[in-house]
Design an enzyme around this catalytic site. Structure first.
Site, PDB file in Angstrom:
ATOM      1  N   CYS A   2       0.864  -1.185   0.000  1.00 21.08           N
ATOM      2  CA  CYS A   2       0.000   0.000   0.000  1.00 21.08           C
ATOM      3  C   CYS A   2       0.892   1.223   0.000  1.00 21.08           C
ATOM      4  O   CYS A   2       2.037   1.148   0.414  1.00 21.08           O
ATOM      5  CB  CYS A   2      -0.806   0.118   1.296  1.00 21.08           C
ATOM      6  SG  CYS A   2      -1.813  -1.288   1.695  1.00 21.08           S
ATOM      7  N   ARG A  16      -4.678   7.155   0.101  1.00 22.13           N
ATOM      8  CA  ARG A  16      -3.817   5.977  -0.004  1.00 22.13           C
ATOM      9  C   ARG A  16      -4.266   5.082  -1.147  1.00 22.13           C
ATOM     10  O   ARG A  16      -5.373   5.210  -1.648  1.00 22.13           O
ATOM     11  CB  ARG A  16      -3.890   5.215   1.313  1.00 22.13           C
ATOM     12  CG  ARG A  16      -5.279   4.679   1.692  1.00 22.13           C
ATOM     13  CD  ARG A  16      -5.491   3.192   1.470  1.00 22.13           C
ATOM     14  NE  ARG A  16      -4.502   2.338   2.027  1.00 22.13           N
ATOM     15  CZ  ARG A  16      -4.517   1.860   3.278  1.00 22.13           C
ATOM     16  NH1 ARG A  16      -5.524   2.163   4.070  1.00 22.13           N
ATOM     17  NH2 ARG A  16      -3.574   1.050   3.687  1.00 22.13           N
ATOM     18  N   ASN A  79       0.315  -2.238   5.825  1.00 25.77           N
ATOM     19  CA  ASN A  79       0.959  -3.466   6.284  1.00 25.77           C
ATOM     20  C   ASN A  79       2.394  -3.213   6.743  1.00 25.77           C
ATOM     21  O   ASN A  79       3.131  -2.440   6.132  1.00 25.77           O
ATOM     22  CB  ASN A  79       0.984  -4.498   5.166  1.00 25.77           C
ATOM     23  CG  ASN A  79      -0.109  -5.521   5.342  1.00 25.77           C
ATOM     24  OD1 ASN A  79      -0.961  -5.383   6.229  1.00 25.77           O
ATOM     25  ND2 ASN A  79      -0.110  -6.558   4.523  1.00 25.77           N
TER      26      ASN A  79
HETATM   27  C1  LIG Z   1      -4.541  -5.883   3.673  1.00 29.25           C
HETATM   28  C2  LIG Z   1      -4.422  -4.425   4.075  1.00 29.25           C
HETATM   29  C3  LIG Z   1      -2.996  -3.988   3.863  1.00 29.25           C
HETATM   30  C4  LIG Z   1      -2.628  -4.070   2.416  1.00 29.25           C
HETATM   31  C5  LIG Z   1      -1.194  -4.290   2.256  1.00 29.25           C
HETATM   32  O1  LIG Z   1      -0.375  -3.528   2.708  1.00 29.25           O
HETATM   33  N1  LIG Z   1      -0.896  -5.417   1.558  1.00 29.25           N
HETATM   34  C6  LIG Z   1       0.453  -5.714   1.223  1.00 29.25           C
HETATM   35  C7  LIG Z   1       1.159  -6.886   1.470  1.00 29.25           C
HETATM   36  S1  LIG Z   1       2.788  -6.609   2.029  1.00 29.25           S
HETATM   37  O2  LIG Z   1       2.836  -7.190   3.374  1.00 29.25           O
HETATM   38  O3  LIG Z   1       3.183  -5.230   2.071  1.00 29.25           O
HETATM   39  O4  LIG Z   1       3.606  -7.366   1.091  1.00 29.25           O
HETATM   40  C8  LIG Z   1      -4.817  -4.161   5.536  1.00 29.25           C
HETATM   41  C9  LIG Z   1      -4.815  -2.643   5.831  1.00 29.25           C
HETATM   42  C10 LIG Z   1      -5.884  -2.431   6.930  1.00 29.25           C
HETATM   43  C11 LIG Z   1      -6.293  -3.851   7.327  1.00 29.25           C
HETATM   44  C12 LIG Z   1      -7.633  -4.051   8.057  1.00 29.25           C
HETATM   45  C13 LIG Z   1      -7.656  -3.218   9.336  1.00 29.25           C
HETATM   46  C14 LIG Z   1      -8.928  -3.476  10.148  1.00 29.25           C
HETATM   47  C15 LIG Z   1      -9.110  -4.975  10.474  1.00 29.25           C
HETATM   48  C16 LIG Z   1      -8.060  -5.406  11.462  1.00 29.25           C
HETATM   49  C17 LIG Z   1      -8.214  -6.881  11.837  1.00 29.25           C
HETATM   50  O5  LIG Z   1      -7.161  -7.236  12.670  1.00 29.25           O
HETATM   51  C18 LIG Z   1      -8.144  -7.747  10.594  1.00 29.25           C
HETATM   52  C19 LIG Z   1      -9.173  -7.327   9.592  1.00 29.25           C
HETATM   53  C20 LIG Z   1      -9.079  -5.843   9.208  1.00 29.25           C
HETATM   54  C21 LIG Z   1     -10.355  -5.536   8.379  1.00 29.25           C
HETATM   55  C22 LIG Z   1      -7.799  -5.548   8.397  1.00 29.25           C
HETATM   56  C23 LIG Z   1      -7.715  -6.366   7.094  1.00 29.25           C
HETATM   57  C24 LIG Z   1      -6.387  -6.104   6.322  1.00 29.25           C
HETATM   58  O6  LIG Z   1      -5.307  -6.583   7.074  1.00 29.25           O
HETATM   59  C25 LIG Z   1      -6.197  -4.616   6.020  1.00 29.25           C
HETATM   60  C26 LIG Z   1      -7.280  -4.211   5.008  1.00 29.25           C
END
Ligand SMILES: C[C@H](CCC(=O)NCCS(=O)(=O)O)[C@H]1CC[C@H]2[C@@H]3CC[C@@H]4C[C@H](O)CC[C@]4(C)[C@H]3C[C@H](O)[C@]12C
Length: 324
Positions: A2, A16, A79
Site C-alpha cells: 500500500c 492511499r 501493512n
Molecule cells: C490488507 C491491508 C494492507 C494491504 C497491504 O499492505 N498489503 C500488502 C502486502 S505486504 O505485506 O506489504 O507485502 C490491511 C490494511 C488495513 C487492514 C484491516 C484493518 C482493520 C481490520 C483489522 C483486523 O485485525 C483484521 C481485519 C481488518 C479488516 C484488516 C484487514 C487487512 O489486514 C487490512 C485491510
C-alpha cells in the site's frame, strides 16, 4: 502493499492506495458523533468527532483502513508484516487494540499535536477483533495540514517519527525508508548536463532524464522513493478538481496492475482502491481497480449527530462516457 500520501494546495488532502489480492468488503463509512465504540479493555468512546473513511463493517463495527475526522486529522494503516509488535495490556495505560487505533485517535484528537499527546499513554495490544480473525500487522501515517508523523509499534517499543515527506509504504521501518532517500538525492526534474566525463560527448537525447535511476518496481522501498519524488515535485492548480486530479496522479505513480505482482497460482496483488480525502471539506473521493471514475462521499451530507453508521458500497464497473 500500500502507499499513502498527503498533498496540500488550498485545502489539505490525505489518501492511499490499498493493494491486496482480495477485498475484505470495503465500504466508505461515516461514523457520526454519537455512535458508541465499546473499547476492548473497558470504557466507551462516545460523543467523539465524526469520521469518514474506508472500512469493512463487521458486527456493526467500522474496521477502518484509513479515515479522516471532521477536524481534518487523517490516519491510514499500512501493512508492516514482521515488524509490527503489539503488547499485552499494561495497567495505567490506554490499552488500545490495533483495530481501535483509528477511531481512538480520530474520535479524540483535532490535530497531530493532540494525537502526539494522546499517544504518549497508549499501549497497542494484540487482541484480535474476532477469535478467528488474524491481527493485522500495521504501521500508521497520521497527518493534518500542519504536520505528519509515522507511528510504529515495534518489538522494542512504540516509535513516533516526524514524517517530512508525508508518504508511507510498507517495510522496512520508517527510519530506513527515510535514510534510503539519501541514495536518490541526485535525482532531478530538470535535464542535466554531462558530468560523467569532459572527454566524452554525452547528450540529453530525451526529456525526463534527470529522474533516471528512480526505481520503477513495485517493492515497498521502491514505491516509497517513487511516490516521495513525485509528491515532492508535484505541481497543480489549487481548485478542488485540479487538486483531487493531481492527487490521483501522484498515487497513480505506484499503481499495481493485475499480473505484475504474483503471489501464487492465479493470485495477484492489485490496487483495489485509491482514495483522496479533502480533510477540510470532509469529502472522501475514491476510485477502484475496475472503476476509474472518481466517486465521492461527503460526510457533511450525513447527520453527524447520529448514532448509526452510514455505509456506501463502492460503485463498480468502468463508467465510460461515449461521445458519439
Ligand atoms: C490488507 C491491508 C494492507 C494491504 C497491504 O499492505 N498489503 C500488502 C502486502 S505486504 O505485506 O506489504 O507485502 C490491511 C490494511 C488495513 C487492514 C484491516 C484493518 C482493520 C481490520 C483489522 C483486523 O485485525 C483484521 C481485519 C481488518 C479488516 C484488516 C484487514 C487487512 O489486514 C487490512 C485491510
Amino acid at each position: 502493499m500500500c502507499t499513502a500520501a498527503t498533498y496540500k494546495t488550498k485545502d489539505f488532502y490525505f489518501g492511499r492506495t490499498l493493494d491486496y489480492e482480495i477485498s475484505y468488503g470495503d465500504q466508505v463509512v461515516i461514523t457520526p458523533r454519537n455512535y458508541v465504540f465499546d473499547l476492548r479493555e473497558g470504557g466507551q468512546l462516545k460523543n467523539h468527532y465524526a469520521m469518514i473513511g474506508m472500512a469493512c463493517v463487521m458486527e456493526n463495527y467500522p474496521l477502518y483502513y484509513d479515515a479522516v475526522n471532521e477536524k481534518g486529522l487523517g490516519i491510514a494503516g499500512l501493512n508492516f508484516v514482521g515488524n509490527a509488535s503489539y503488547k499485552k495490556p499494561v495497567e495505567g495505560k490506554d490499552n488500545i487494540t490495533q483495530f481501535e487505533l483509528i477511531p481512538w485517535i480520530l474520535g479524540k484528537c483535532a490535530t497531530v499535536k493532540e494525537a502526539r499527546q494522546l499517544l504518549k499513554n497508549m499501549n497497542l495490544i494484540d487482541t484480535p477483533f474476532l477469535p478467528d480473525l488474524p491481527v493485522a500487522q500495521l504501521h500508521w501515517i497520521i497527518a493534518d495540514k500542519e504536520e505528519c508523523i509515522t507511528l510504529e509499534s515495534l518489538e522494542e517499543g512504540m516509535k513516533i517519527y516526524d514524517n517530512p515527506v508525508g508518504v508511507l509504504t510498507n517495510n522496512p521501518p520508517f527510519n530506513y525508508q527515510m535514510f534510503n532517500l539519501n541514495n536518490y538525492m541526485q535525482l532531478a526534474v530538470e535535464n542535466r548536463s554531462n558530468t560523467f566525463s569532459e572527454n566524452l560527448e554525452l547528450n540529453q537525447y530525451s526529456r525526463g532524464m534527470g529522474g533516471m535511476g528512480l526505481p520503477g518496481d513495485l517493492s515497498s522501498q521502491s514505491r516509497f522513493v517513487r511516490v516521495a519524488f513525485v509528491k515532492m515535485n508535484s505541481l497543480s492548480g489549487d481548485s478542488e478538481e485540479e487538486s483531487v486530479s493531481q492527487f490521483f496522479h501522484i498515487l497513480g505513480s505506484v499503481d499495481q496492475q493485475r499480473g505484475c505482482c504474483k503471489l501464487g497460482e492465479d493470485k495477484y496483488e492489485i490496487t483495489l482502491y485509491t482514495s483522496c480525502c479533502n480533510t477540510d471539506k470532509g469529502i472522501y473521493y475514491y476510485n477502484t481497480y475496475d472503476n476509474h471514475q472518481i466517486s465521492a462521499v461527503d460526510m457533511h451530507k450525513a447527520d453527524l449527530e447520529g448514532e448509526k453508521l452510514y455505509t456506501y458500497a463502492p460503485i463498480k464497473g468502468e463508467q465510460i462516457r461515449m461521445q458519439n
